[in-house]
Design a protein around this motif. Structure first.
Motif, PDB file in Angstrom:
ATOM      1  N   UNK A  33     -22.088  10.089  11.836  1.00 13.72           N
ATOM      2  CA  UNK A  33     -22.962  10.796  12.770  1.00 13.72           C
ATOM      3  C   UNK A  33     -24.386  10.691  12.271  1.00 13.72           C
ATOM      4  N   UNK A  34     -25.278  10.339  13.160  1.00 10.64           N
ATOM      5  CA  UNK A  34     -26.684  10.331  12.801  1.00 10.64           C
ATOM      6  C   UNK A  34     -27.294  11.584  13.403  1.00 10.64           C
ATOM      7  N   UNK A  91     -33.580  19.765   0.153  1.00  8.88           N
ATOM      8  CA  UNK A  91     -33.083  21.096  -0.197  1.00  8.88           C
ATOM      9  C   UNK A  91     -31.827  21.408   0.592  1.00  8.88           C
ATOM     10  N   UNK A  92     -31.869  21.033   1.843  1.00  5.38           N
ATOM     11  CA  UNK A  92     -30.742  21.331   2.719  1.00  5.38           C
ATOM     12  C   UNK A  92     -29.488  20.610   2.246  1.00  5.38           C
ATOM     13  N   UNK A  93     -29.635  19.330   1.937  1.00  8.40           N
ATOM     14  CA  UNK A  93     -28.457  18.587   1.500  1.00  8.40           C
ATOM     15  C   UNK A  93     -27.960  19.107   0.155  1.00  8.40           C
ATOM     16  N   UNK A  94     -28.892  19.581  -0.673  1.00 10.41           N
ATOM     17  CA  UNK A  94     -28.463  20.171  -1.936  1.00 10.41           C
ATOM     18  C   UNK A  94     -27.609  21.395  -1.684  1.00 10.41           C
ATOM     19  N   UNK A  95     -28.029  22.171  -0.680  1.00 12.97           N
ATOM     20  CA  UNK A  95     -27.294  23.392  -0.360  1.00 12.97           C
ATOM     21  C   UNK A  95     -25.849  23.102  -0.002  1.00 12.97           C
ATOM     22  N   UNK A  96     -25.655  22.039   0.756  1.00 15.04           N
ATOM     23  CA  UNK A  96     -24.291  21.773   1.232  1.00 15.04           C
ATOM     24  C   UNK A  96     -23.643  20.638   0.461  1.00 15.04           C
ATOM     25  N   UNK A  97     -23.852  20.572  -0.819  1.00 11.93           N
ATOM     26  CA  UNK A  97     -23.250  19.550  -1.661  1.00 11.93           C
ATOM     27  C   UNK A  97     -23.885  18.187  -1.420  1.00 11.93           C
ATOM     28  N   UNK A  98     -24.859  17.914  -2.187  1.00 13.14           N
ATOM     29  CA  UNK A  98     -25.704  16.769  -1.908  1.00 13.14           C
ATOM     30  C   UNK A  98     -25.027  15.442  -2.177  1.00 13.14           C
ATOM     31  N   UNK A  99     -25.445  14.482  -1.455  1.00 13.74           N
ATOM     32  CA  UNK A  99     -25.084  13.107  -1.746  1.00 13.74           C
ATOM     33  C   UNK A  99     -26.330  12.442  -2.283  1.00 13.74           C
ATOM     34  N   UNK A 122     -25.455  19.543  11.788  1.00 17.07           N
ATOM     35  CA  UNK A 122     -24.854  19.045  10.559  1.00 17.07           C
ATOM     36  C   UNK A 122     -23.778  20.009  10.071  1.00 17.07           C
ATOM     37  N   UNK A 123     -24.092  21.292  10.111  1.00 14.21           N
ATOM     38  CA  UNK A 123     -23.108  22.292   9.682  1.00 14.21           C
ATOM     39  C   UNK A 123     -21.863  22.213  10.542  1.00 14.21           C
ATOM     40  N   UNK A 124     -22.117  22.083  11.841  1.00 11.90           N
ATOM     41  CA  UNK A 124     -21.024  22.036  12.804  1.00 11.90           C
ATOM     42  C   UNK A 124     -20.115  20.846  12.516  1.00 11.90           C
ATOM     43  N   UNK A 125     -20.743  19.707  12.290  1.00  6.77           N
ATOM     44  CA  UNK A 125     -19.981  18.485  12.001  1.00  6.77           C
ATOM     45  C   UNK A 125     -19.145  18.658  10.750  1.00  6.77           C
ATOM     46  N   UNK A 126     -19.743  19.289   9.782  1.00  8.83           N
ATOM     47  CA  UNK A 126     -19.084  19.479   8.509  1.00  8.83           C
ATOM     48  C   UNK A 126     -17.820  20.302   8.689  1.00  8.83           C
ATOM     49  N   UNK A 127     -17.908  21.258   9.616  1.00  8.80           N
ATOM     50  CA  UNK A 127     -16.763  22.125   9.871  1.00  8.80           C
ATOM     51  C   UNK A 127     -15.680  21.376  10.648  1.00  8.80           C
ATOM     52  N   UNK A 128     -16.110  20.592  11.654  1.00  7.05           N
ATOM     53  CA  UNK A 128     -15.155  20.053  12.625  1.00  7.05           C
ATOM     54  C   UNK A 128     -14.540  18.711  12.217  1.00  7.05           C
ATOM     55  N   UNK A 129     -15.362  17.836  11.705  1.00 11.98           N
ATOM     56  CA  UNK A 129     -14.881  16.472  11.498  1.00 11.98           C
ATOM     57  C   UNK A 129     -14.899  16.109  10.018  1.00 11.98           C
ATOM     58  N   UNK A 130     -13.724  16.042   9.459  1.00 11.79           N
ATOM     59  CA  UNK A 130     -13.639  15.735   8.043  1.00 11.79           C
ATOM     60  C   UNK A 130     -14.016  14.289   7.737  1.00 11.79           C
ATOM     61  N   UNK A 131     -13.571  13.407   8.606  1.00 15.45           N
ATOM     62  CA  UNK A 131     -13.708  11.984   8.297  1.00 15.45           C
ATOM     63  C   UNK A 131     -15.090  11.441   8.633  1.00 15.45           C
ATOM     64  N   UNK A 132     -15.953  12.320   9.071  1.00 15.46           N
ATOM     65  CA  UNK A 132     -17.237  11.845   9.572  1.00 15.46           C
ATOM     66  C   UNK A 132     -18.319  11.957   8.503  1.00 15.46           C
ATOM     67  N   UNK A 133     -18.999  10.872   8.288  1.00 18.51           N
ATOM     68  CA  UNK A 133     -20.132  10.896   7.354  1.00 18.51           C
ATOM     69  C   UNK A 133     -21.390  11.226   8.118  1.00 18.51           C
ATOM     70  N   UNK A 134     -22.237  12.002   7.505  1.00 14.95           N
ATOM     71  CA  UNK A 134     -23.412  12.476   8.234  1.00 14.95           C
ATOM     72  C   UNK A 134     -24.674  11.843   7.663  1.00 14.95           C
ATOM     73  N   UNK A 135     -25.500  11.369   8.531  1.00 15.27           N
ATOM     74  CA  UNK A 135     -26.766  10.776   8.129  1.00 15.27           C
ATOM     75  C   UNK A 135     -27.885  11.567   8.767  1.00 15.27           C
ATOM     76  N   UNK A 136     -28.695  12.168   7.929  1.00 20.38           N
ATOM     77  CA  UNK A 136     -29.842  12.898   8.457  1.00 20.38           C
ATOM     78  C   UNK A 136     -30.979  11.908   8.637  1.00 20.38           C
ATOM     79  N   UNK A 137     -31.616  11.985   9.749  1.00 19.22           N
ATOM     80  CA  UNK A 137     -32.614  10.967  10.031  1.00 19.22           C
ATOM     81  C   UNK A 137     -33.864  11.593  10.629  1.00 19.22           C
ATOM     82  N   UNK A 167     -35.729  20.270  13.394  1.00 15.70           N
ATOM     83  CA  UNK A 167     -35.031  20.215  12.112  1.00 15.70           C
ATOM     84  C   UNK A 167     -34.013  21.348  12.009  1.00 15.70           C
ATOM     85  N   UNK A 168     -34.399  22.512  12.558  1.00 19.45           N
ATOM     86  CA  UNK A 168     -33.446  23.625  12.576  1.00 19.45           C
ATOM     87  C   UNK A 168     -32.197  23.235  13.390  1.00 19.45           C
ATOM     88  N   UNK A 169     -32.444  22.607  14.511  1.00 22.94           N
ATOM     89  CA  UNK A 169     -31.332  22.127  15.350  1.00 22.94           C
ATOM     90  C   UNK A 169     -30.441  21.173  14.548  1.00 22.94           C
TER      91      UNK A 169
END
Lengths: 223, 503
Positions: free
Chosen positions: A101-102, A160-168, A120-135, A113-115
């Motif tokens: 997901x981009x 900071x945000x990615x650090x919060x949710x386990x950074x890559x 991103x949070x939603x994706x993290x909850x719903x789709x395990x197999x999905x990798x997220x790319x912030x752009x 950015x808030x959106x």
């Protein structure tokens, strides 16, 4: 974030169905508030360097293209989603079975950015197999002597945000092509995808340890 | 005892064989299929009745005969549809069983023997062609002929077995979920088989894919009736509910959904109609991928609408999902496709799952699902209206201002109207225009008449003027001078001038 157990993924419908198509299809959803430049991203992706084109320019909501990655050919399907607030509730229908997901945000718009964080949070909850790319988009507006004033999203906010949710790891591809290339590379090299990758002529085994499923790749791209 | 007109060889037969088959006590004749002349005549006169009476597996020659001309006997088939279908199913089962037996007995059978393949083809396409009247079966037959025979036979065998299995499940009252599982299992197993079986070794992946396509199409077309009815029975309430809901939302215009479609332009109106047509057509298709292709067609039309609409504002960028989804919702609201839930469910359950999770058709299908969900959950907030306004519009108490008192009242082509009224209004406008042109013509005609009259008057006046200016004076008639006559004048001339008359 728990490690994904490959066998638990196997019985998911997604995998068996991908096998059905002879070509390996990777579904990539595009999320982001309206007007943050998702469409240009798709258009760029479809029409830039590659001569092969699957769809005439009738609409930029869906695009598919072959991408070479680590010696394999993947077919990336880009699914644009409607970004308006009122369609927010429906986005989960879109990202069902997505491999990547981009999540776009406008560098000149703090709200976007808030959106993006919400999605991103939603994706993290719903789709395990999905990798997220912030752009972050519209980086061109933030350059130059006047550019700094246009910037509304702090340079460190995404990190900071990615650090919060386990950074890559943080990467900096500078145009959409590199971004999609990165997606393809990640997909191929992710051991979770190995059963699918095996369908391809020569097998590339993942390079290192299995990565957590919701790996974060913070990506800043500009065009 | 000698038969009246039988051959000598029949003399050996026992007596009972010689009597009329109907048992009337008279002798039968082999020319009349063993009946006596009277009974044979009776039989001929009531062929339909006897056919009905003797309807049993024995009468399959009749059914077979009708199968050979499916189009001609369509109505006959239709009237006894249920009966016939079960009968055919029985027959098919038997044929297939015998075929399986045959093939097991002779595994080393020469696959190039054409009659065998033809027979199997008849088993598949013949029965579906007569009972379902599908055009797809012909294409399927053609397609199978392009394959090498071992492959074709193997595929056919699988198709037939899964069709029978699912048909039986339907008859046993299996739930759509169970059927869906069976179908998906079948797709998967066939796919595995195609990939791993040595028979298919030389087929390319494109061939395999198109084979999966055709298989899916054929199986689902044949099972459509039973499967879809099971589904629509389950979804009937939801179907009716959304239909009612869409009807009560008829006041929504494109502007409410934030999509900029100018519904009043004739060219866009034509495109909208096309998109609506495709959306409704979906219900008429049988195979999941045919239904999907209707959705794709509809979506392509929507993009075309968006493109044309944007051109007006000088915007040449391709439309994105931000515009597409609202436009799709708008089209679904206008089209109100029949049995929407059943159709979506059907595609979801019986389509090859790979198709739905990736690819263009899958994308548009997902959008349609979203549109339906949006319509179901739509409230005042999603339309930027107050709750009171929304409730009033929904109950039909009031209509949105943009609709009734819009600037386009004069155009008489308000967008909320149904097709018929829209055409009527369109015609009214044309008629009005015609009337005004007619009036103009009349005025012109009057003008012309007056012009003509004044012209005549003018000409007359001019003539009169000229006449008055140059009065008619009659002058004495001039007599020709007879030069040779002896005139008095010449006689009076002096002598040198006196004319001499030569003789």
């Amino acid at each position: 974030m728990e490690l994904i157990n490959p066998t638990s993924v196997f019985n998911a419908d997604i995998f068996s169905s991908v096998l059905v198509m002879s070509q390996v299809d990777v579904k990539v959803v595009l999320l982001g508030s309206s007007g943050c430049g998702k469409t240009s991203l798709v258009e760029r992706f479809l029409h830039d360097r590659f001569e092969e084109r699957y769809m005439p320019t009738i609409g930029a909501a869906f695009g598919a293209k072959r991408v070479k990655a680590l010696g394999k050919i993947l077919k990336l399907g880009i699914w644009d989603t409607a970004g308006q607030e009122r369609y927010k509730a429906m986005s989960r229908i879109y990202y069902r079975g997505a491999k990547a997901a981009i999540v776009c945000y406008d560098l000149t718009d703090a709200d976007s950015f808030r959106e993006a964080q919400f999605w991103a949070q939603e994706l993290l909850k719903q789709e395990d197999a999905c990798k997220i790319y912030l752009c972050g988009t519209k980086a061109d507006l933030t350059r130059g002597p006047e550019g700094g004033r246009n910037r509304r999203v702090d340079f460190y906010a995404p990190t900071d945000f990615t650090d919060d949710v386990n950074a890559g790891k943080r990467r900096k591809p500078h145009d959409s092509e590199e971004l999609f290339q990165a997606i393809a590379d990640d997909f191929i090299s992710n051991p979770v995808n190995e059963p699918i990758v095996q369908e391809l002529p020569s097998i590339h085994v993942g390079k290192d340890q299995p990565r957590p499923s919701g790996t974060w790749s913070s990506v800043c791209c500009s065009y | 005892m000698e038969p009246e007109s039988g051959k000598k060889s029949r003399g050996i037969k026992v007596q009972s064989d010689l009597f009329c088959k109907s048992g009337c006590g008279f002798y039968g004749n082999s020319n009349w299929q063993g009946y006596c002349s009277k009974c044979w005549k009776d039989r001929l006169q009531q062929p339909s009745k006897s056919e009905n009476v003797s309807r049993s597996p024995k009468s399959s020659p009749f059914a077979r005969h009708r199968q050979s001309s499916p189009s001609g006997s369509f109505w006959a088939v239709f009237s006894r549809f249920e009966e016939k279908r079960s009968q055919q199913h029985e027959k098919r089962t038997r044929t297939m069983k015998s075929l399986f037996k045959k093939s097991h007995q002779s595994p080393s059978r020469d696959f190039s023997s054409v009659p065998f393949l033809e027979e199997m083809l008849d088993g598949v396409t013949g029965s579906s062609a007569s009972s379902e009247n599908t055009p797809s079966s012909d294409a399927f037959t053609e397609y199978l002929k392009t394959l090498s025979k071992p492959i074709a036979i193997d595929v056919l065998r699988h198709i037939n077995s899964v069709t029978q299995k699912m048909q039986k499940m339907c008859e046993a009252g299996a739930s759509p979920e169970e059927l869906s599982d069976t179908a998906k299992e079948f797709y998967q197993s066939l796919n595995d088989r195609l990939r791993n079986h040595p028979t298919f070794g030389e087929a390319t992946s494109e061939q395999l894919e198109s084979m999966m396509d055709f298989t899916e199409k054929n199986v689902m077309t044949r099972l459509y009736k039973s499967v879809f009815f099971a589904l629509s029975a389950q979804n009937e309430d939801k179907d009716l509910e959304i239909q009612k809901r869409i009807r009560s939302l008829n006041w929504i215009s494109a502007a409410h959904l934030d999509c900029f479609i100018d519904e009043l332009r004739p060219d866009i109106m034509a495109l909208i109609d096309k998109a609506i047509f495709s959306a409704i057509e979906m219900d008429a298709r049988r195979a999941p991928q045919d239904k999907l292709s209707c959705i794709v067609k509809c979506s392509k039309n929507i993009f075309e609408i968006l493109r044309v609409s944007r051109e007006r504002f000088g915007n040449v960028e391709a439309a994105s999902a931000d515009e597409f989804l609202p436009a799709l919702i708008f089209i679904v609201l206008r089209a109100n496709p029949p049995r929407l839930h059943s159709n979506i469910n059907y595609i979801d359950k019986f389509c090859n799952p790979g198709r739905l999770l990736s690819g263009e058709a899958g994308y548009y299908f997902t959008n349609l699902c979203c549109a339906v969900e949006f319509i179901e959950k739509m409230n005042h907030e999603s339309l930027n209206l107050t709750k009171d306004e929304f409730d009033r519009f929904m109950s039909g108490e009031a209509l949105p201002p943009g609709v009734v008192f819009g600037a386009n009242l004069d155009s008489l082509e308000a967008p909320w109207l149904c097709e018929g009224v829209r055409i009527m209004r369109g015609n009214l406008v044309t008629l009005n225009e015609l009337a005004s042109r007619d009036t103009k013509l009349e005025i012109g005609l009057d003008d012309l008449i007056t012009d003509g009259a004044t012209f005549v008057d003018g000409v007359e006046k001019m003539v009169d003027d000229v006449m008055a200016g140059t009065p008619l004076t009659s002058q004495p008639h001039k007599r020709p001078i007879a030069l040779d006559d002896a005139a008095e004048a010449t006689e009076n001339l002096p002598p040198p001038l006196t004319p001499q008359i030569l003789k």
